[in-house]
Design a protein around this motif. Structure first.
Motif, short mmCIF file in Angstrom:
data_model
loop_
_atom_site.label_atom_id
_atom_site.label_comp_id
_atom_site.label_asym_id
_atom_site.label_seq_id
_atom_site.Cartn_x
_atom_site.Cartn_y
_atom_site.Cartn_z
N ALA A 76 0.92 -10.06 -3.51
CA ALA A 76 0.37 -8.88 -2.86
C ALA A 76 0.27 -7.76 -3.89
CB ALA A 76 1.24 -8.44 -1.69
N TYR A 77 -0.85 -7.04 -3.85
CA TYR A 77 -1.12 -6.00 -4.85
C TYR A 77 -1.54 -4.72 -4.16
CZ TYR A 77 -3.78 -3.66 -8.64
OH TYR A 77 -4.28 -2.77 -9.57
N VAL A 78 -0.86 -3.62 -4.49
CA VAL A 78 -1.23 -2.29 -4.01
C VAL A 78 -1.69 -1.49 -5.22
CG1 VAL A 78 -0.47 -0.20 -2.84
CG2 VAL A 78 0.44 -2.43 -2.13
N GLY A 99 -5.42 -7.92 4.77
CA GLY A 99 -4.36 -8.69 4.12
C GLY A 99 -4.21 -10.10 4.66
N ARG A 150 -0.69 -3.39 4.61
CA ARG A 150 -1.62 -4.48 4.26
C ARG A 150 -0.93 -5.51 3.38
NH1 ARG A 150 -6.95 -3.90 0.46
NH2 ARG A 150 -5.27 -3.69 -1.07
N ALA A 151 -0.12 -5.05 2.44
CA ALA A 151 0.62 -5.98 1.59
C ALA A 151 1.63 -6.78 2.40
CB ALA A 151 1.32 -5.22 0.46
N GLN A 154 0.50 -10.00 4.21
CA GLN A 154 0.09 -11.12 3.38
C GLN A 154 1.16 -12.20 3.28
OE1 GLN A 154 -1.97 -8.10 0.27
NE2 GLN A 154 -2.06 -10.21 -0.39
N PHE A 159 5.41 -8.92 -4.99
CA PHE A 159 4.66 -7.69 -4.71
C PHE A 159 4.47 -6.89 -5.99
CE2 PHE A 159 6.34 -9.07 -0.74
CZ PHE A 159 5.49 -8.59 0.26
N LEU A 161 3.01 -3.12 -7.17
CA LEU A 161 2.58 -1.81 -6.70
C LEU A 161 2.37 -0.88 -7.90
CD1 LEU A 161 5.01 -2.96 -4.64
CD2 LEU A 161 4.25 -0.99 -3.33
#
Length: 250
Positions: A76-78, A99, A150-151, A154, A159, A161
């Motif tokens: 997951a990418y922010v 997501g 949203r992350a 997923q 993760f 960020l």
């Protein structure tokens, strides 16, 4: 498998100029790592390289024991808020549901289960009452919380960020750091690009200090050291308090 992320001697070049050079490190499950360094140090470039979004020169990246392409659904990418078009007309709940798209076959529509996950994620970040609002109508802290939600949907193992605490209110920052700590407690691996050095010891287990090259990596109390920080920030250090170093205006 003991290492969730393993990086060996990777470099990224832009127009033959190095953005990052010969960086190596590894991380395990349940570790919250802060990525720090001065502006232009290559922090975002490194993160994008780990995600397979930047082409690397030499070296090797293994994520969950595989090449990034094989485990992308588990990441997951922010991104930075400045990289997002906040004028795009989309509702908060739809942003969060994005997501789930990677987990659905192309022929399947968003269903009750996906919507339930989205509601639960919004509740975790305290944004459930904003689900029908346009994303552009929210404050910076609220927008960031929506992207954290949203992350969360997923169901990722790792993760990433990029500066999630920039330009947000105190309440949002507290909610986000507590969520990250909970994720860590559930065995997730988390990397956070961060610029406020006054909080790194309390926020992160490990620190990854870079300025194009790796300066130091390890427990926060060891990396948060005047000599190492001075090497990375090259003269931007000018505030000392209780033997601790803070960087101002880098």
């Amino acid at each position: 498998m003991s290492e969730t992320v393993k990086v060996e001697n990777i470099s990224v070049y832009y127009d033959h100029h190095p953005a990052i050079q010969n960086i190596s490190f590894s991380s395990k499950k349940g570790i919250l790592t802060g990525v720090i360094g001065p502006n232009g140090a290559g922090k975002s470039t490194l993160m994008k390289a780990l995600l397979g979004l930047e082409k690397t020169t030499g070296g090797k990246i293994e994520v969950l024991g595989e090449k990034v392409e094989k485990v992308r659904k588990k990441l997951a990418y922010v991104p930075q808020r400045s990289d997002i078009d906040w004028d795009f007309p989309v509702l908060v709940e739809d942003v969060v549901l994005m997501g789930r798209y990677a987990h659905l076959p192309w022929y399947k529509k968003i269903g009750k289960n996906e919507k339930k996950k989205a509601r639960e994620a919004l509740e975790k970040v305290g944004m459930e009452s904003y689900s029908k609002r346009q994303i552009g109508e929210l404050s910076g802290g609220q927008q960031q919380r929506v992207f954290i939600a949203r992350a969360l949907v997923q169901d990722a193992e790792i993760f990433f960020l990029d500066e999630p605490f920039v330009g947000i209110d105190v309440k949002s920052e507290e909610i986000i750091i507590n969520l990250l700590r909970n994720l860590k407690g559930n065995g997730k691996t988390i990397f956070v690009i961060h610029h406020d050095l006054s909080k790194v010891e309390s926020y992160f287990d490990n620190l990854l200090l870079i300025n194009q090259k790796l300066i130091a990596y390890g427990p926060s109390q060891e990396v948060y050291d005047p000599e190492r920080l001075s090497e990375a920030y090259k003269g931007s250090l000018h505030l000392f308090s209780d033997d601790k170093v803070m960087v101002v205006g880098n």
